[in-house]
Design an enzyme around this catalytic site. Structure first.
Site, PDB file in Angstrom:
ATOM      1  N   ASP A  34       0.827  -1.196   0.000  1.00 14.60           N
ATOM      2  CA  ASP A  34       0.000   0.000   0.000  1.00 14.60           C
ATOM      3  C   ASP A  34       0.870   1.259   0.000  1.00 14.60           C
ATOM      4  OD1 ASP A  34      -2.761   1.022   0.358  1.00 14.60           O
ATOM      5  OD2 ASP A  34      -1.980   1.818   2.244  1.00 14.60           O
ATOM      6  N   GLU A  86       1.714  -0.384  -4.986  1.00 26.44           N
ATOM      7  CA  GLU A  86       0.745   0.643  -5.352  1.00 26.44           C
ATOM      8  C   GLU A  86       1.482   1.974  -5.365  1.00 26.44           C
ATOM      9  OE1 GLU A  86      -3.120   3.137  -3.859  1.00 26.44           O
ATOM     10  OE2 GLU A  86      -1.583   2.448  -2.490  1.00 26.44           O
TER      11      GLU A  86
HETATM   12  C1  NOJ Z   1      -4.467   3.064  -0.679  1.00 28.93           C
HETATM   13  C2  NOJ Z   1      -5.632   2.139  -0.587  1.00 28.93           C
HETATM   14  O1  NOJ Z   1      -5.874   1.605  -1.856  1.00 28.93           O
HETATM   15  C3  NOJ Z   1      -6.792   2.944  -0.064  1.00 28.93           C
HETATM   16  O2  NOJ Z   1      -7.987   2.211  -0.108  1.00 28.93           O
HETATM   17  C4  NOJ Z   1      -6.477   3.402   1.336  1.00 28.93           C
HETATM   18  O3  NOJ Z   1      -7.489   4.253   1.802  1.00 28.93           O
HETATM   19  C5  NOJ Z   1      -5.151   4.141   1.376  1.00 28.93           C
HETATM   20  N1  NOJ Z   1      -4.118   3.501   0.644  1.00 28.93           N
HETATM   21  C6  NOJ Z   1      -4.686   4.300   2.803  1.00 28.93           C
HETATM   22  O4  NOJ Z   1      -4.218   3.064   3.276  1.00 28.93           O
END
Ligand code: NOJ
Ligand code: CA
Length: 566
Positions: free
Chosen positions: A201, A243
């Site tokens: 993440d 990500e």
């Molecule tokens: C990215 C995630 O995809 C999202 O859903 C989340 O709110 C944020 N990171 C914070 O962890």
């Protein structure tokens, strides 16, 4: 299980346990329910499940606010249930990757509770503090319009803490060696429990310098190498899928020039331009984005996707391009989010038009990389814009026309099941589509099967083939003397598309249609001319009938061979 570079020719399926299948009737999806659906997933043909956060959490950001990294939220089951689940996946040849959410914890995490309790706490330095309100507290919010600040005063701590996301998600001080060691420990733990890797993440924020004096955060890319190194010591075939919504010029920093950082990254750059192409019928910016993100180390792989659990972020398009996408797919304010995106699911964005859905998915499966699909999209699920923020696209899976779509026997599902309009569960559900040979579900199954039979996409080198028509995208892949070619028409009108296949020696070769009997023969000058219907698409193998012969002496078991693209 086949090991080497398995992620090169995979189809990932993203789901959250809480909204997938409830086995014990309390309204919340659980591991026991998910376990019962593994045969469905195996039948669909997906090869990897990306499981969204399931650890104990106050659940204020759908689990992305973790309060214990080493457990399973009791609402979903026990650690034992989790291991049964990974075992059930292994039995069916399905891999599991899970979210690694280490940019921040929940403010309910015991580390934060200790950290805030005293300046002397050994956990104090696990987070990012300031004595005075930092000047840039009003900058850098990830959720503009909802999130007011990136620094919040904590009475108990008598100080300000930094949070890139919501205020209940204090950022970890990731340059602290203790925090770094803990991150490795978390990875090691879940590897031991049977996962094949992590969807990491918010990578750019995890590795950014943080603190009250940091004006322009600097990414500490080396951290990515140590994560990978550790993972490979523990389990050689485990991966990290990052990500990181970043510009193409930094892609190589994330992959590592020697392929020693992230194994995979989501391709946000292509994603945004893909939606522009769908909205405008001009495929040129998409082709450009594909070429811009072409460079990557031989072992690295892109993860391509259409919609995910967040908003469709259009922040990297030009203002004009963004307006075009908003106009086509999210014209109303309620459909938009965070001043940059659209929060709807794919099917309603495309007006439920089967031709456009097929175009979008055919395109996804043929983009250079590995496809990541989202639960419910295989049956064309809709959204519920009455739910706040991103929850509108996170409603329970629609299994049948039984009450609450067969998701739960409880009358209080964790989020309401869509029960009205054309996307209501009585119309859109798995049971119904399973019986219909022409359903989107059965189409998806066929496409996934074909995608897996075309390893050239995951392994090969691609080029965009020139045509005169901006509405048509023609892409060719080459790998181990095999070539495939894909044509997509973004227009709502039929198009005649002409092109030559490309490399010398291929002129005159037949294009063998992989999805129907409609093959294409070149004219004397080596030119192919196709008539594509509105939103039409074609999958071809280059080379006429002898291709079968040719393939028989080449080992195309891509997943099993550690060979690299040309
Ligand atoms: C990215 C995630 O995809 C999202 O859903 C989340 O709110 C944020 N990171 C914070 O962890
Ligand atoms: Ca349950």
């Amino acid at each position: 299980m086949i090991d080497d570079l398995w992620y090169k020719n995979s189809v990932f399926y993203c789901l959250s346990v809480g909204t997938y299948m409830d086995a014990n009737g309390d309204g919340i999806g659980d591991f026991k329910g998910l376990l019962r659906r593994l045969d469905y997933l195996q039948g669909l043909g997906i090869t990897t499940i990306w499981l969204m956060p399931f650890q104990p959490s106050p659940g204020k950001d759908d689990g992305y606010d973790i309060s214990d990294y080493y457990g399973v939220d009791p609402r979903y089951g026990t650690l034992g249930d989790f291991v049964e689940f990974t075992h059930g996946c292994r039995q069916r040849g399905i891999r599991v990757i899970i979210d690694l959410v280490v940019n921040h914890t929940s403010d309910a995490h015991k580390w934060f509770r200790e950290a805030r309790s005293s300046k002397e706490s050994s956990y104090r330095d696990w987070y990012v503090w300031a004595d005075k309100k930092p000047a840039n507290a009003g900058k850098g919010m990830v959720f503009p319009g909802v999130q007011k600040s990136t620094w919040t005063y904590d009475k108990e701590a008598r100080g300000w803490y930094f949070h890139r996301f919501y205020d209940f998600q204090p950022d970890l001080n990731t340059s602290n060696p203790h925090v770094q060691a803990e991150i490795l420990k978390i990875m090691g733990f879940w590897i031991q429990a049977g996962v094949s890797g992590f969807r990491m993440d918010a990578v750019p924020f995890v590795i950014a310098t943080k603190g009250p004096k940091v004006r322009t955060p600097v990414e500490q890319y080396d951290m990515l190498r140590s994560l990978r190194e550790f993972l490979q010591w523990r389990q050689g075939n485990a991966i990290i899928l990052g990500e990181a919504n970043v510009l193409p010029k930094t892609d190589m920093e994330y992959f590592g020039k020697d392929g020693d950082r992230m194994h995979m990254m989501f391709n946000f750059h292509v994603n945004q331009h893909l939606f522009y192409a769908l909205a405008s019928a001009d495929s040129r910016p998409l082709a450009k984005a594909m070429v811009e993100t072409k460079p990557r180390p031989a072992t690295a792989q892109w993860g391509h996707f259409l919609r995910n659990h967040d908003e469709l972020d259009l922040g990297r398009l030009t203002k004009d391009q963004r307006e075009v996408v908003f106009g086509a797919f999210g014209p109303e304010k309620t459909m938009q989010l965070y001043e940059r995106g659209i929060r709807r699911r794919l099917a309603p964005m495309l007006g439920g038009d089967r031709r456009r859905l097929e175009l979008a998915y055919s395109l996804l499966y043929t983009l250079p990389g590995t496809s990541v699909i989202r639960y419910g999209d295989e049956i064309g699920m809709g959204d519920n814009l009455d739910l706040p923020e991103r929850n509108c696209a996170r409603t329970p899976m629609q299994w049948s026309n039984e009450p609450h779509a067969g998701f739960t026997e409880s009358d209080k599902p964790v989020l309401p099941v869509i029960d009205k309009g054309p996307y209501g569960y009585e119309h859109v559900n798995v049971a119904k589509q399973r019986r219909d040979p022409n359903s989107l579900l059965n189409w998806t199954e066929r496409m996934i099967r074909m995608r897996k039979e075309v390893p050239e996409i995951g392994w090969g080198d691609f080029q965009v083939i020139a045509t005169r028509d901006p509405a048509a995208l023609v892409v060719r892949y080459d790998w181990r003397n095999n070539s495939v070619l894909f044509v997509h028409n973004f227009d709502d009108k039929p198009r005649e598309v002409s092109f030559t296949v490309g490399l010398a020696g291929d002129e005159g070769k037949l294009l063998v249609n992989l999805l129907s009997e409609d093959h294409s023969e070149a004219n004397d000058r080596g030119k192919h001319t196709l008539l594509l219907e509105a939103y039409g698409y074609r999958w071809y193998r280059v080379g006429g009938l002898d291709y079968l012969l040719k393939r028989s002496d080449i080992d195309t078991d891509a997943a099993g061979k550690a060979s690299h693209p040309a």
